[in-house]
Write a protein that holds these residues in place. Sequence first.
Motif, PDB file in Angstrom:
ATOM      1  N   ARG A  34       0.855  -1.183   0.000  1.00  0.00           N
ATOM      2  CA  ARG A  34       0.000   0.000   0.000  1.00  0.00           C
ATOM      3  C   ARG A  34       0.893   1.236   0.000  1.00  0.00           C
ATOM      4  N   LEU A  35       0.515   2.230  -0.819  1.00  0.00           N
ATOM      5  CA  LEU A  35       1.272   3.474  -0.902  1.00  0.00           C
ATOM      6  C   LEU A  35       0.367   4.653  -0.593  1.00  0.00           C
ATOM      7  N   ALA A  36       0.853   5.582   0.189  1.00  0.00           N
ATOM      8  CA  ALA A  36       0.076   6.766   0.526  1.00  0.00           C
ATOM      9  C   ALA A  36      -0.005   7.741  -0.648  1.00  0.00           C
ATOM     10  N   ALA A  37       0.884   7.625  -1.603  1.00  0.00           N
ATOM     11  CA  ALA A  37       0.915   8.550  -2.740  1.00  0.00           C
ATOM     12  C   ALA A  37      -0.228   8.259  -3.714  1.00  0.00           C
ATOM     13  N   PRO A  38      -0.751   9.309  -4.358  1.00  0.00           N
ATOM     14  CA  PRO A  38      -1.819   9.110  -5.348  1.00  0.00           C
ATOM     15  C   PRO A  38      -1.242   8.623  -6.686  1.00  0.00           C
ATOM     16  N   PRO A  39      -2.057   7.934  -7.488  1.00  0.00           N
ATOM     17  CA  PRO A  39      -1.575   7.409  -8.768  1.00  0.00           C
ATOM     18  C   PRO A  39      -1.655   8.436  -9.900  1.00  0.00           C
ATOM     19  N   VAL A  40      -1.115   9.630  -9.701  1.00  0.00           N
ATOM     20  CA  VAL A  40      -1.127  10.665 -10.729  1.00  0.00           C
ATOM     21  C   VAL A  40       0.283  11.190 -10.983  1.00  0.00           C
ATOM     22  N   ASP A  41       0.569  11.433 -12.235  1.00  0.00           N
ATOM     23  CA  ASP A  41       1.843  12.034 -12.653  1.00  0.00           C
ATOM     24  C   ASP A  41       3.066  11.280 -12.132  1.00  0.00           C
ATOM     25  N   GLY A  42       2.971   9.969 -11.987  1.00  0.00           N
ATOM     26  CA  GLY A  42       4.106   9.168 -11.556  1.00  0.00           C
ATOM     27  C   GLY A  42       4.447   9.273 -10.079  1.00  0.00           C
ATOM     28  N   LYS A  43       3.588   9.927  -9.300  1.00  0.00           N
ATOM     29  CA  LYS A  43       3.876  10.103  -7.861  1.00  0.00           C
ATOM     30  C   LYS A  43       3.931   8.761  -7.128  1.00  0.00           C
ATOM     31  N   ALA A  44       3.033   7.847  -7.467  1.00  0.00           N
ATOM     32  CA  ALA A  44       3.026   6.541  -6.790  1.00  0.00           C
ATOM     33  C   ALA A  44       4.287   5.750  -7.143  1.00  0.00           C
ATOM     34  N   ASN A  45       4.730   5.817  -8.395  1.00  0.00           N
ATOM     35  CA  ASN A  45       5.954   5.109  -8.786  1.00  0.00           C
ATOM     36  C   ASN A  45       7.166   5.674  -8.046  1.00  0.00           C
ATOM     37  N   LYS A  46       7.258   6.990  -7.939  1.00  0.00           N
ATOM     38  CA  LYS A  46       8.370   7.602  -7.204  1.00  0.00           C
ATOM     39  C   LYS A  46       8.324   7.217  -5.732  1.00  0.00           C
ATOM     40  N   ALA A  47       7.127   7.224  -5.157  1.00  0.00           N
ATOM     41  CA  ALA A  47       6.978   6.834  -3.752  1.00  0.00           C
ATOM     42  C   ALA A  47       7.338   5.365  -3.547  1.00  0.00           C
ATOM     43  N   LEU A  48       6.973   4.523  -4.507  1.00  0.00           N
ATOM     44  CA  LEU A  48       7.299   3.097  -4.433  1.00  0.00           C
ATOM     45  C   LEU A  48       8.809   2.893  -4.378  1.00  0.00           C
ATOM     46  N   LEU A  49       9.527   3.520  -5.295  1.00  0.00           N
ATOM     47  CA  LEU A  49      10.979   3.347  -5.345  1.00  0.00           C
ATOM     48  C   LEU A  49      11.645   3.898  -4.080  1.00  0.00           C
ATOM     49  N   ALA A  50      11.175   5.042  -3.607  1.00  0.00           N
ATOM     50  CA  ALA A  50      11.731   5.620  -2.381  1.00  0.00           C
ATOM     51  C   ALA A  50      11.445   4.721  -1.176  1.00  0.00           C
ATOM     52  N   TYR A  51      10.226   4.182  -1.086  1.00  0.00           N
ATOM     53  CA  TYR A  51       9.858   3.313   0.033  1.00  0.00           C
ATOM     54  C   TYR A  51      10.731   2.056   0.041  1.00  0.00           C
ATOM     55  N   LEU A  52      10.880   1.419  -1.125  1.00  0.00           N
ATOM     56  CA  LEU A  52      11.682   0.188  -1.193  1.00  0.00           C
ATOM     57  C   LEU A  52      13.149   0.460  -0.886  1.00  0.00           C
ATOM     58  N   ALA A  53      13.683   1.577  -1.361  1.00  0.00           N
ATOM     59  CA  ALA A  53      15.070   1.923  -1.067  1.00  0.00           C
ATOM     60  C   ALA A  53      15.266   2.082   0.440  1.00  0.00           C
ATOM     61  N   ASP A  54      14.348   2.785   1.083  1.00  0.00           N
ATOM     62  CA  ASP A  54      14.425   2.980   2.526  1.00  0.00           C
ATOM     63  C   ASP A  54      14.245   1.661   3.277  1.00  0.00           C
ATOM     64  N   PHE A  55      13.265   0.866   2.883  1.00  0.00           N
ATOM     65  CA  PHE A  55      12.972  -0.405   3.545  1.00  0.00           C
ATOM     66  C   PHE A  55      14.169  -1.359   3.481  1.00  0.00           C
ATOM     67  N   CYS A  56      14.854  -1.380   2.327  1.00  0.00           N
ATOM     68  CA  CYS A  56      15.966  -2.316   2.125  1.00  0.00           C
ATOM     69  C   CYS A  56      17.330  -1.713   2.445  1.00  0.00           C
ATOM     70  N   GLY A  57      17.371  -0.419   2.800  1.00  0.00           N
ATOM     71  CA  GLY A  57      18.647   0.217   3.111  1.00  0.00           C
ATOM     72  C   GLY A  57      19.528   0.413   1.893  1.00  0.00           C
ATOM     73  N   PRO A  59      20.556   2.852  -1.704  1.00  0.00           N
ATOM     74  CA  PRO A  59      20.398   4.153  -2.342  1.00  0.00           C
ATOM     75  C   PRO A  59      19.317   4.059  -3.418  1.00  0.00           C
ATOM     76  N   LYS A  60      18.621   5.164  -3.682  1.00  0.00           N
ATOM     77  CA  LYS A  60      17.543   5.151  -4.674  1.00  0.00           C
ATOM     78  C   LYS A  60      18.031   4.735  -6.055  1.00  0.00           C
ATOM     79  N   SER A  61      19.302   4.974  -6.346  1.00  0.00           N
ATOM     80  CA  SER A  61      19.848   4.611  -7.656  1.00  0.00           C
ATOM     81  C   SER A  61      19.927   3.102  -7.864  1.00  0.00           C
TER      82      SER A  61
END
Length: 93
Positions: A34-57, A59-61
């Motif tokens: 579940r993502l708090a970001a809305p599915p507009v203008d790629g916001k959910a995709n950006k939030a997904l990548l940031a969440y997974l990077a943080d969860f797994c420790g 870097p976003k790259s």
Amino acid sequence: MQVSADEVVLRLHIQPGAKTSGFAGRHGDAMKLRLAAPPVDGKANKALLAYLADFCGLPKSKVELVSGHTSRAKRVRLSGLSVSGLGRLKDLD
């Protein structure tokens, strides 16, 4: 989840617009996230990548959306994942 020597590819089912972000069990052969970001203008995709990077420790790259840019069904590649990061993912599985 596909695991190789230097990367992990996750199958995810995304629920955008949720109250909070977090894993929510299984959805078929994918992990539900579940993502708090809305599915507009790629916001959910950006939030997904940031969440997974943080969860797994990671870097976003090192987190890449492989497929599902406009779908709830997504595949994400994690490169350079540590043993502890992989352990956190396996605990969800």
